[in-house]
Design a protein around this motif. Structure first.
Motif, PDB file in Angstrom:
ATOM      1  N   PHE A  48       0.806  -1.217   0.000  1.00  0.00           N
ATOM      2  CA  PHE A  48       0.000   0.000   0.000  1.00  0.00           C
ATOM      3  C   PHE A  48       0.842   1.271   0.000  1.00  0.00           C
ATOM      4  O   PHE A  48       0.371   2.335   0.389  1.00  0.00           O
ATOM      5  N   GLY A  49       2.081   1.165  -0.428  1.00  0.00           N
ATOM      6  CA  GLY A  49       2.903   2.352  -0.612  1.00  0.00           C
ATOM      7  C   GLY A  49       3.612   2.848   0.628  1.00  0.00           C
ATOM      8  O   GLY A  49       4.067   3.997   0.660  1.00  0.00           O
ATOM      9  N   LYS A  50       3.750   2.001   1.658  1.00  0.00           N
ATOM     10  CA  LYS A  50       4.407   2.440   2.891  1.00  0.00           C
ATOM     11  C   LYS A  50       5.872   2.773   2.644  1.00  0.00           C
ATOM     12  O   LYS A  50       6.359   3.833   3.054  1.00  0.00           O
ATOM     13  N   THR A 271     -15.394   1.137 -14.961  1.00  0.00           N
ATOM     14  CA  THR A 271     -16.347   0.261 -14.283  1.00  0.00           C
ATOM     15  C   THR A 271     -15.716  -1.081 -13.954  1.00  0.00           C
ATOM     16  O   THR A 271     -15.875  -1.610 -12.844  1.00  0.00           O
ATOM     17  N   ASP A 272     -14.961  -1.646 -14.909  1.00  0.00           N
ATOM     18  CA  ASP A 272     -14.309  -2.933 -14.682  1.00  0.00           C
ATOM     19  C   ASP A 272     -13.278  -2.843 -13.566  1.00  0.00           C
ATOM     20  O   ASP A 272     -13.207  -3.724 -12.692  1.00  0.00           O
ATOM     21  N   VAL A 273     -12.477  -1.790 -13.580  1.00  0.00           N
ATOM     22  CA  VAL A 273     -11.441  -1.618 -12.560  1.00  0.00           C
ATOM     23  C   VAL A 273     -12.068  -1.438 -11.185  1.00  0.00           C
ATOM     24  O   VAL A 273     -11.589  -1.990 -10.187  1.00  0.00           O
ATOM     25  N   LYS A 274     -13.164  -0.689 -11.119  1.00  0.00           N
ATOM     26  CA  LYS A 274     -13.837  -0.489  -9.831  1.00  0.00           C
ATOM     27  C   LYS A 274     -14.393  -1.811  -9.311  1.00  0.00           C
ATOM     28  O   LYS A 274     -14.275  -2.114  -8.113  1.00  0.00           O
ATOM     29  N   GLU A 275     -14.958  -2.614 -10.175  1.00  0.00           N
ATOM     30  CA  GLU A 275     -15.508  -3.898  -9.746  1.00  0.00           C
ATOM     31  C   GLU A 275     -14.425  -4.841  -9.243  1.00  0.00           C
ATOM     32  O   GLU A 275     -14.633  -5.623  -8.311  1.00  0.00           O
ATOM     33  N   TRP A 276     -13.242  -4.779  -9.854  1.00  0.00           N
ATOM     34  CA  TRP A 276     -12.149  -5.685  -9.487  1.00  0.00           C
ATOM     35  C   TRP A 276     -11.368  -5.216  -8.257  1.00  0.00           C
ATOM     36  O   TRP A 276     -11.005  -6.032  -7.405  1.00  0.00           O
ATOM     37  N   SER A 293      -2.137  -3.476  -7.260  1.00  0.00           N
ATOM     38  CA  SER A 293      -3.100  -3.965  -8.242  1.00  0.00           C
ATOM     39  C   SER A 293      -3.252  -2.976  -9.394  1.00  0.00           C
ATOM     40  O   SER A 293      -3.259  -3.371 -10.574  1.00  0.00           O
ATOM     41  N   ILE A 294      -3.374  -1.699  -9.074  1.00  0.00           N
ATOM     42  CA  ILE A 294      -3.620  -0.699 -10.112  1.00  0.00           C
ATOM     43  C   ILE A 294      -2.409  -0.548 -11.028  1.00  0.00           C
ATOM     44  O   ILE A 294      -2.557  -0.512 -12.258  1.00  0.00           O
ATOM     45  N   GLN A 304      -6.511  -9.065 -13.172  1.00  0.00           N
ATOM     46  CA  GLN A 304      -6.074 -10.253 -12.442  1.00  0.00           C
ATOM     47  C   GLN A 304      -5.995  -9.906 -10.949  1.00  0.00           C
ATOM     48  O   GLN A 304      -5.881  -8.731 -10.584  1.00  0.00           O
ATOM     49  N   PRO A 305      -6.033 -10.927 -10.073  1.00  0.00           N
ATOM     50  CA  PRO A 305      -5.929 -10.676  -8.620  1.00  0.00           C
ATOM     51  C   PRO A 305      -4.469 -10.446  -8.215  1.00  0.00           C
ATOM     52  O   PRO A 305      -3.861 -11.265  -7.539  1.00  0.00           O
ATOM     53  N   PHE A 306      -3.905  -9.332  -8.603  1.00  0.00           N
ATOM     54  CA  PHE A 306      -2.482  -9.076  -8.374  1.00  0.00           C
ATOM     55  C   PHE A 306      -2.126  -9.041  -6.888  1.00  0.00           C
ATOM     56  O   PHE A 306      -1.156  -9.635  -6.469  1.00  0.00           O
TER      57      PHE A 306
END
Length: 312
Positions: A48-50, A271-276, A293-294, A304-306
């Motif tokens: 998460f960028g720590k 929409t796809d990115v928000k859903e994933w 993920s992004i 994909q579930p990165f």
């Protein structure tokens, strides 16, 4: 034109110098500095960028980066003259426990000794200073060469801040990334009770009984109970995922994600990115996306579930 996505790169300096994709999180610098908290512990999930934010703090405050305002030009922090003057003005001790993953007490403490020794080597210029006695230089050299017992290791970071204060006439900023990695290993491998006494002494020396400390930030994944580790630290501000402070400083907001999609020609994938990838909540702030993920999606353009694939 879309910027290069440098996957796994946690060097703020390199990302800025080479113009790689970067989401501006320099508001974290201002929010933290203006909080005036002496010691801050921030916990966030992995990826998460720590580490990136800690390296950014180092590049901003450390006098090793004096005159490197170019790294912050065009970012939000550089709009304020007061922070332009603040950049590169403090001695900084930057330590990471990310690689402390040994399976026994002796090897873990030895690894921490090596990390401390390497931190001293980054400031070896102090040995040439006329303001130190021969005894102080001798002690500095012993720690730099990892010739220290547990008690000396516990006091070493405090002593380094003394050396820096004596030389620069300014108290130091202490940054500790992944503070909890060795504690997780100690718990898993069964040497928790032995190790916790050592690490408690190190934290107490560096963060509480240290008159040469200006500010400190620690980051990690877990919040280890205050009773076991931080029982003596009454000056510690703990920030967890339920805290309102720094809620948008780790992870990407939806606005930042959608802006990145537009910059890379993927605006029709919102929409796809928000859903994933949407779903994290920090404090009362919803719609926080995992940066790992992004950035991987922007690089591969495949859903994909990165994040879930990075650890057990």
């Amino acid at each position: 034109m879309a910027r290069t996505i440098s996957i796994g790169n946690q060097s703020f300096q390199e990302i800025r110098e080479k113009g790689y994709f970067f989401v501006d999180k320099t508001s974290f610098i201002k929010e933290w500095w203006e909080s005036a908290d002496t010691a801050t512990l921030i916990t966030r999930p992995r990826r998460f960028g720590k580490t990136m934010n800690m390296d950014m703090l180092n590049c901003f405050f450390s006098n090793r980066f004096q005159g490197r305002g170019d790294l912050f030009e065009g970012l939000s922090i550089w709009k304020e003259e007061a922070y332009r003057r603040l950049q590169g003005t403090y001695p900084v001790i930057f330590v990471s426990f990310a690689d402390v993953k040994q399976d026994c007490y002796g090897d873990t403490v030895q690894k921490i000794r090596h990390i401390i020794g390497d931190t001293y080597r980054q400031h070896r210029y102090l040995l040439d200073a006329l303001c130190f006695t021969e005894a102080e230089k001798h002690q500095f050299t012993k720690v730099m060469n990892c010739e220290m017992d547990d008690v000396t290791a516990q006091d070493a970071l405090k002593n380094l801040s003394y050396y820096l204060h004596h030389y620069w006439k300014k108290r130091s900023i202490f940054l500790l990334d992944e503070y909890d990695t060795p504690m997780q290993e100690a718990y898993v491998h069964g040497y928790w009770n032995e190790f916790i006494n050592f690490i408690r002494g190190l934290f107490n020396s560096a963060l509480k009984t240290n008159p040469y400390l200006e500010r400190a930030v620690m980051t990690g994944i877990t919040r280890v109970s205050k009773e076991s580790v931080f029982s003596d630290l009454n000056n510690l501000k703990v920030i967890t995922i339920t805290s309102e402070e720094y809620a948008d400083c780790f992870g990407f907001t939806e606005e930042e994600v959608f802006a990145a999609l537009e910059q890379t020609g993927l605006e029709n994938k919102k929409t796809d990115v928000k859903e994933w990838y949407d779903g994290f909540i920090f404090g009362s702030l919803h719609d926080i996306y995992n940066p790992w993920s992004i950035t991987n999606y922007l690089d591969t353009r495949k859903l994909q579930p990165f994040w879930a694939s990075t650890s057990s």
